[in-house]
Design an enzyme around this catalytic site. Structure first.
Site, PDB file in Angstrom:
ATOM      1  N   ASP A   1     -21.521  -7.922  18.279  1.00  0.00           N
ATOM      2  CA  ASP A   1     -21.737  -6.921  19.329  1.00  0.00           C
ATOM      3  C   ASP A   1     -21.201  -7.531  20.614  1.00  0.00           C
ATOM      4  OD1 ASP A   1     -23.046  -5.430  17.466  1.00  0.00           O
ATOM      5  OD2 ASP A   1     -25.043  -5.678  18.291  1.00  0.00           O
TER       6      ASP A   1
ATOM      7  N   CYS B   1       0.841  -1.202   0.000  1.00  0.00           N
ATOM      8  CA  CYS B   1       0.000   0.000   0.000  1.00  0.00           C
ATOM      9  C   CYS B   1       0.882   1.261   0.000  1.00  0.00           C
ATOM     10  CB  CYS B   1      -0.993  -0.065   1.171  1.00  0.00           C
ATOM     11  SG  CYS B   1      -2.289   1.170   1.044  1.00  0.00           S
TER      12      CYS B   1
ATOM     13  N   GLU C   1      -1.715  -9.122   3.653  1.00  0.00           N
ATOM     14  CA  GLU C   1      -1.929  -9.619   5.022  1.00  0.00           C
ATOM     15  C   GLU C   1      -3.410  -9.578   5.404  1.00  0.00           C
ATOM     16  OE1 GLU C   1      -1.049  -6.658   4.173  1.00  0.00           O
ATOM     17  OE2 GLU C   1      -1.374  -5.143   5.723  1.00  0.00           O
TER      18      GLU C   1
ATOM     19  N   HIS D   1      -3.652  -5.227   0.282  1.00  0.00           N
ATOM     20  CA  HIS D   1      -3.027  -5.711   1.521  1.00  0.00           C
ATOM     21  C   HIS D   1      -2.990  -7.232   1.521  1.00  0.00           C
ATOM     22  CE1 HIS D   1      -2.652  -1.969   3.812  1.00  0.00           C
ATOM     23  NE2 HIS D   1      -3.615  -1.571   2.988  1.00  0.00           N
TER      24      HIS D   1
ATOM     25  N   ASP E   1     -26.855   4.949  14.104  1.00  0.00           N
ATOM     26  CA  ASP E   1     -27.955   4.204  14.732  1.00  0.00           C
ATOM     27  C   ASP E   1     -29.250   5.008  14.578  1.00  0.00           C
ATOM     28  OD1 ASP E   1     -26.195   2.217  15.725  1.00  0.00           O
ATOM     29  OD2 ASP E   1     -25.639   3.533  17.381  1.00  0.00           O
TER      30      ASP E   1
HETATM   31  O1  1PR Z   1     -21.197   5.345  20.363  1.00  0.00           O
HETATM   32  O2  1PR Z   1     -18.938   5.289  19.349  1.00  0.00           O
HETATM   33  O3  1PR Z   1     -19.351   4.215  21.541  1.00  0.00           O
HETATM   34  O4  1PR Z   1     -20.265   3.246  19.454  1.00  0.00           O
HETATM   35  C1  1PR Z   1     -21.139   2.296  19.990  1.00  0.00           C
HETATM   36  C2  1PR Z   1     -21.366   1.242  18.930  1.00  0.00           C
HETATM   37  O5  1PR Z   1     -22.111   0.183  19.514  1.00  0.00           O
HETATM   38  C3  1PR Z   1     -22.164   1.766  17.753  1.00  0.00           C
HETATM   39  O6  1PR Z   1     -21.613   1.224  16.562  1.00  0.00           O
HETATM   40  C4  1PR Z   1     -23.569   1.197  17.968  1.00  0.00           C
HETATM   41  O7  1PR Z   1     -24.175   0.866  16.732  1.00  0.00           O
HETATM   42  C5  1PR Z   1     -23.275  -0.078  18.744  1.00  0.00           C
HETATM   43  N1  1PR Z   1     -24.362  -0.429  19.685  1.00  0.00           N
HETATM   44  C6  1PR Z   1     -24.636   0.201  20.836  1.00  0.00           C
HETATM   45  N2  1PR Z   1     -25.639  -0.441  21.473  1.00  0.00           N
HETATM   46  C7  1PR Z   1     -26.000  -1.490  20.707  1.00  0.00           C
HETATM   47  C8  1PR Z   1     -27.031  -2.477  21.013  1.00  0.00           C
HETATM   48  O8  1PR Z   1     -27.330  -3.363  20.216  1.00  0.00           O
HETATM   49  N3  1PR Z   1     -27.641  -2.361  22.179  1.00  0.00           N
HETATM   50  N4  1PR Z   1     -25.256  -2.344  18.568  1.00  0.00           N
HETATM   51  C9  1PR Z   1     -25.191  -1.473  19.568  1.00  0.00           C
HETATM   52  C10 1PR Z   1     -25.495  -2.030  17.371  1.00  0.00           C
HETATM   53  C11 1PR Z   1     -26.316  -3.086  15.550  1.00  0.00           C
HETATM   54  C12 1PR Z   1     -25.455  -3.915  14.749  1.00  0.00           C
HETATM   55  C13 1PR Z   1     -26.062  -5.275  14.535  1.00  0.00           C
HETATM   56  C14 1PR Z   1     -26.883  -5.144  13.275  1.00  0.00           C
HETATM   57  C15 1PR Z   1     -27.198  -6.436  12.609  1.00  0.00           C
HETATM   58  N5  1PR Z   1     -25.917  -3.195  16.882  1.00  0.00           N
HETATM   59  O9  1PR Z   1     -24.228  -4.031  15.313  1.00  0.00           O
HETATM   60  O10 1PR Z   1     -25.012  -6.115  14.458  1.00  0.00           O
HETATM   61  O11 1PR Z   1     -28.093  -4.468  13.562  1.00  0.00           O
HETATM   62  O12 1PR Z   1     -28.022  -7.209  13.398  1.00  0.00           O
HETATM   63  P1  1PR Z   1     -29.014  -8.286  12.773  1.00  0.00           P
HETATM   64  O13 1PR Z   1     -28.351  -8.846  11.558  1.00  0.00           O
HETATM   65  O14 1PR Z   1     -29.107  -9.355  13.824  1.00  0.00           O
HETATM   66  O15 1PR Z   1     -30.304  -7.614  12.514  1.00  0.00           O
HETATM   67  P2  1PR Z   1     -19.949   4.602  20.236  1.00  0.00           P
END
Ligand code: 1PR
Length: 590
Positions: free
Chosen positions: A241, A80, A192, A190, A441
């Site tokens: 998550d 890169c 790697e 990349h 979100d």
């Molecule tokens: O605010 O910079 O500290 O970042 C926090 C991060 O954590 C953000 O990316 C936020 O989206 C994520 N987050 C916070 N709370 C939750 C929660 O679920 N309670 N998760 C969360 C976000 C959404 C996706 C999930 C998809 C696909 N989760 O990560 O994986 O919706 O799911 P599915 O295929 O099952 O429908 P910061």
């Protein structure tokens, strides 16, 4: 004596170290200019930005020794930016490169495609017969992530073209994928991070005898006209998550509309006879109280084990999100760092890490900037960091600044620009915009379209089919959906691009965990409003949903969590469904 790795202090160099370790190559780091004298082979995993790389090499006193090392004819493998510094200059930077290849690096045009070029693409060898045993395979895909590239133009730059070993097409542009001449090999992608395909290339070159490296200079290079379609593939991303469960262990969890706790049936608490009556209760016998007791955090497995499973299953990329980082995120003793380190040791595709990328304070009171937090993740093996809540606040400041003082915050096109202090800006400056993802979100806000006079009138979506008669816009939230802000998804996405984000990770609180499919209206409205890559997330319930999102939006990647964790759909089944519909995906060798 031996193999040395060059680290100029920025970006994810750990992944290359992990790859070499896995391939059985022992190496040392270059720590002083004198190390170049001992090196019999140097690999430069140049991650980040051209300017930072050259500045980093200069401040460590490595730039001139590196040039002399390469000129001496000893083997050099540049990745890169490690390839780009071989050129004379880059429009990304005000400092010159090593000037070994007589050409310049310039930015991609975003007229017909999103920039950065981020994802898996194929390569075309210019001399397939002579270079057949170089370990580069035209049938496979390699992971690229960059906004700047070297063009291949044998008519105008015949000398530079002599260096070109393979090219890649993105949109209508043909650019240099690899260079190769005598002791020098460089690749824009990349290796790697390119799974088995990249490992094979690296291993082949590192094990090649010196005599095989020197090849006759190629005959005059011919132009390589663009083909009707490029080889760029759609990415499938598995997302984990991560949070601590009630026992304090980090587990992969999964919510429904962001609620990650099991939902127990309402509990009936029977007041034992003889116990004191609650205030205001009559003295009559057994009192029954209905209460909802919060269930346990859902535990779908250990993050490192799941990451290894998804890598083996053919995921093009992995995301690890620390979803409770808003509570506290001290950098010191951060358990997510250990997770990233362990995951990066077994996963050789890109890793995005999110949650808690912001200015923070250690338990001992030491202040840590978002840049430092991101740097720690990059050094642990992350390729991109994803910024959630902080991005919302930064865009709010950007918009407030633009509204208050046009002169100081509008750029030439009349768009706002930041003051340079946000996490997006500081990290993009140091590591390149391709390393910065903004995670959104959003949640729908339903309105009466006939009477709505609010500021998001132009963004209103009018429902059709099952949603006929409804109208809504998408509002952004922070702290994992816990707090709604007065910012629309369009405003956030545009603002994030202006501040320097390289990709949007677009969740949907309404669809998360529902299995109802991606929110195509949401994906389309964001895709239309930015020219950086967009990852559609939330709601995938079956393989056909991936076909839907790629066929009906211009999105570059799709992410899912629940269906992969619960084993309901496999990644190879998704890719097969896409291939059957003529949608290009990365194929891995069985
Ligand atoms: O605010 O910079 O500290 O970042 C926090 C991060 O954590 C953000 O990316 C936020 O989206 C994520 N987050 C916070 N709370 C939750 C929660 O679920 N309670 N998760 C969360 C976000 C959404 C996706 C999930 C998809 C696909 N989760 O990560 O994986 O919706 O799911 P599915 O295929 O099952 O429908 P910061």
């Amino acid at each position: 004596m031996g193999l040395f790795l060059l680290d100029y202090g920025a970006g994810n160099v750990q992944s290359l170290a992990n790859t070499l370790g896995t391939l059985g190559h022992s190496f040392k780091w270059i720590t002083s200019p004198a190390d170049f004298d001992d090196a019999t082979c140097v690999v430069f995993p140049g991650v980040g930005a051209f300017q930072t790389a050259v500045d980093g090499l200069t401040s460590r006193g490595f730039l001139e020794p590196l040039r002399q090392y390469i000129i001496s004819g000893r083997p050099y493998f540049g990745i890169c930016i490690g390839m780009q510094v071989l050129f004379q200059s880059s429009s990304e930077a005000s400092v010159p490169g090593l000037g070994i290849i007589p050409s310049k690096i310039d930015t991609f045009s975003n007229e017909d495609k999103t920039v950065p070029h981020m994802g898996w693409n194929s390569v075309h060898l210019l001399d397939p017969q002579q270079d057949a045993d170089d370990g580069l395979d035209e049938a496979l895909h390699y992971y690229f992530v960059h906004s700047y590239r070297a063009t291949y133009d044998p008519e105008r730059e015949p000398d530079a073209a002599q260096w070109v070993h393979s090219v890649t097409q993105y949109g209508r542009e043909i650019f240099v994928a690899t260079v190769r001449k005598d002791n020098v090999f460089g690749c824009q992608f990349h290796p790697e991070k390119s799974g088995d395909a990249g490992m094979r290339l690296l291993d082949t070159w590192l094990r090649q005898p010196v005599s095989a490296r020197h090849r006759p200079t190629p005959a005059q290079r011919l132009p390589f006209p663009p083909r009707p379609k490029d080889g760029f593939t759609k990415r499938i991303i598995a997302c984990m998550d991560v949070r601590a469960n009630d026992q304090g262990d980090l587990v992969v969890t999964k919510g429904d509309q962001y609620d990650v706790r099991e939902k127990p049936p309402p509990t009936t608490i029977i007041q034992p006879p003889g116990s004191p009556p609650p205030p205001c209760a009559s003295s009559s016998p057994p009192l029954t109280v209905s209460a909802t007791v919060a269930g346990a955090v859902r535990n779908l497995g250990k993050p490192v084990a799941l990451a290894a499973r998804y890598y083996a299953a053919g995921a093009d990329e992995l995301a690890l999100l620390n979803i409770t980082s808003f509570r506290h995120s001290p950098l010191r003793d951060q358990p997510m760092l250990a997770v990233v380190r362990a995951a990066a040791a077994t996963v050789f595709v890109p890793l995005t890490i999110g949650g808690g990328i912001r200015d923070t304070v250690d338990p001992d009171g030491t202040a840590r900037s978002a840049l430092e937090v991101a740097g720690a993740y990059f050094r642990a093996g992350a390729d991109k960091v994803s910024i959630g809540s902080e991005a919302v606040y930064a865009v709010e400041r950007l918009r407030a600044g633009a509204a208050a003082s046009e002169a100081s915050t509008l750029d030439a096109e009349g768009r706002g620009r930041g003051d340079g202090s946000s996490a997006i800006e500081t990290i993009a400056r140091a590591y390149g915009r391709q390393a910065v993802v903004v995670s959104i979100d959003p949640k729908r806000v339903y309105v009466d379209a006939s009477s709505y006079e609010g500021p998001r009138r132009d963004e209103l979506i009018l429902g059709s089919g099952e949603e006929e008669g409804k109208a809504w816009w998408y509002r952004c939230t922070v702290s994992g959906g816990r707090e709604a802000r007065d910012l629309s998804v369009v405003e956030l996405a545009r603002g994030a691009e202006i501040l320097g984000a390289g990709e949007i990770l677009l969740n949907s609180i309404d669809r998360d965990g529902t299995g109802r499919g991606f929110d195509l209206d949401l994906v389309n409205v964001v895709r239309r409003n930015v020219s950086i890559p967009v990852v559609a997330s939330s709601g995938a319930g079956k393989k056909e949903h991936f076909v839907d999102v790629f066929e009906n939006t211009g999105v570059e990647a799709a992410l899912a969590a629940g269906i992969f964790h619960r084993g309901e759909v496999r990644i190879d089944e998704v890719k097969e469904a896409l291939t059957q519909r003529g949608i290009k995906t990365r194929m891995t060798r069985p």
